[in-house]
Design a protein around this motif. Structure first.
Motif, short mmCIF file in Angstrom:
data_model
loop_
_atom_site.label_atom_id
_atom_site.label_comp_id
_atom_site.label_asym_id
_atom_site.label_seq_id
_atom_site.Cartn_x
_atom_site.Cartn_y
_atom_site.Cartn_z
N LEU A 169 81.85 -75.58 114.55
CA LEU A 169 81.01 -74.38 114.60
C LEU A 169 81.85 -73.13 114.83
N GLY A 170 82.93 -73.26 115.59
CA GLY A 170 83.85 -72.14 115.77
C GLY A 170 84.50 -71.73 114.47
N VAL A 171 84.94 -72.70 113.70
CA VAL A 171 85.54 -72.41 112.39
C VAL A 171 84.50 -71.76 111.48
N TYR A 172 83.30 -72.31 111.46
CA TYR A 172 82.21 -71.75 110.66
C TYR A 172 81.95 -70.29 111.05
N ALA A 173 81.91 -70.01 112.35
CA ALA A 173 81.66 -68.65 112.82
C ALA A 173 82.78 -67.70 112.40
N VAL A 174 84.03 -68.15 112.54
CA VAL A 174 85.17 -67.31 112.16
C VAL A 174 85.13 -66.97 110.67
N VAL A 175 84.92 -67.99 109.84
CA VAL A 175 84.89 -67.77 108.38
C VAL A 175 83.70 -66.88 108.01
N SER A 176 82.56 -67.09 108.66
CA SER A 176 81.38 -66.28 108.36
C SER A 176 81.60 -64.81 108.68
N VAL A 177 82.12 -64.53 109.87
CA VAL A 177 82.34 -63.14 110.28
C VAL A 177 83.40 -62.47 109.41
N LEU A 178 84.51 -63.16 109.20
CA LEU A 178 85.57 -62.58 108.36
C LEU A 178 85.09 -62.38 106.92
N SER A 179 84.28 -63.29 106.42
CA SER A 179 83.74 -63.15 105.07
C SER A 179 82.84 -61.92 104.97
N LEU A 180 82.05 -61.69 106.00
CA LEU A 180 81.19 -60.49 105.99
C LEU A 180 82.01 -59.22 105.85
N PHE A 181 83.18 -59.19 106.50
CA PHE A 181 84.01 -57.99 106.47
C PHE A 181 84.88 -57.87 105.23
N PHE A 182 85.42 -58.98 104.74
CA PHE A 182 86.45 -58.91 103.71
C PHE A 182 86.06 -59.38 102.31
N VAL A 183 85.02 -60.17 102.18
CA VAL A 183 84.65 -60.72 100.88
C VAL A 183 83.74 -59.73 100.16
N GLY A 184 84.10 -59.43 98.92
CA GLY A 184 83.33 -58.47 98.14
C GLY A 184 82.02 -59.02 97.61
N ASP A 185 81.96 -60.31 97.33
CA ASP A 185 80.76 -60.93 96.78
C ASP A 185 79.83 -61.33 97.93
N LYS A 186 78.92 -60.44 98.28
CA LYS A 186 78.05 -60.66 99.43
C LYS A 186 77.04 -61.78 99.17
N GLU A 187 76.72 -62.03 97.92
CA GLU A 187 75.82 -63.14 97.61
C GLU A 187 76.49 -64.47 97.99
N ALA A 188 77.77 -64.60 97.69
CA ALA A 188 78.51 -65.81 98.07
C ALA A 188 78.58 -65.94 99.58
N VAL A 189 78.77 -64.84 100.28
CA VAL A 189 78.80 -64.85 101.74
C VAL A 189 77.45 -65.33 102.28
#
Length: 184
Positions: free
Chosen positions: A61-81
């Motif tokens: 769950l920690g890994v999931y949270a880290v990837v989720s938060v970082l994806s929100l900030f850095f990933v351009g494709d918000k639908e994929a996020v």
């Protein structure tokens, strides 16, 4: 004796960091590959299986949270996020819980499909509200396309669940031993 515990703890943090980084890289690639919006969140979530197997749900769950938060900030494709956060990031964790708690296969699939359909419908309405698209835009020749996509999505989800199971088997049989050869 204390040094061995530190070595294990360091390896745990390193493995979680590597899985987080690999998952984030896959999420970043979604903007480059047209089908990546759907495929890469699935692959990014599958890496979390290793953390579930090795260290349990809390670390996963920690890994999931880290990837989720970082994806929100850095990933351009918000639908994929949205897909990663709504289902594919936590599903490998939930899969282990469902299969561990429910012994009846029919009940397992029933629970899994409830989770998938709730996530798919929730994602649809979240995307509608975030993108301000009128629901009428999804109707062609009297057919409301989201229902068609949901039916196709359920078939895809069945295949995805099977693929995650195959990955788990291959991880335990082939990768796990090599990964932990020198750390245990």
């Amino acid at each position: 004796m204390k040094g061995k515990g530190i070595k294990k703890s360091t390896f745990r943090i390193a493995l979680c960091s590597i899985v987080s980084a690999l998952s984030l890289v896959l999420m970043l690639i979604t903007a480059l590959v047209p089908i990546g919006t759907y495929a890469f969140p699935c692959f990014a979530g599958v890496f979390i299986v290793a953390i579930v197997i090795e260290y349990g749900c809390k670390w996963a769950l920690g890994v999931y949270a880290v990837v989720s938060v970082l994806s929100l900030f850095f990933v351009g494709d918000k639908e994929a996020v949205l897909y990663f956060i709504a289902l594919f990031g936590y599903y490998p964790i939930l899969k282990g819980i469902i299969e561990g708690k429910l012994t009846n296969k029919i009940m397992q699939y029933f629970a899994k499909f409830i989770v998938f359909n709730a996530a798919a419908i929730g994602s649809f309405f979240a995307a509608l509200s975030l993108l301000s698209i009128p629901a009428e835009e999804f109707e062609i020749l009297g057919v409301y396309l989201p229902w068609v996509f949901l039916a196709a999505g359920n078939i895809f989800f069945l295949i995805y669940d099977y693929a995650v199971t195959v990955f788990i088997i291959q991880y335990v049989r082939r990768i796990r031993e090599r990964l932990f050869k020198n750390s245990r």
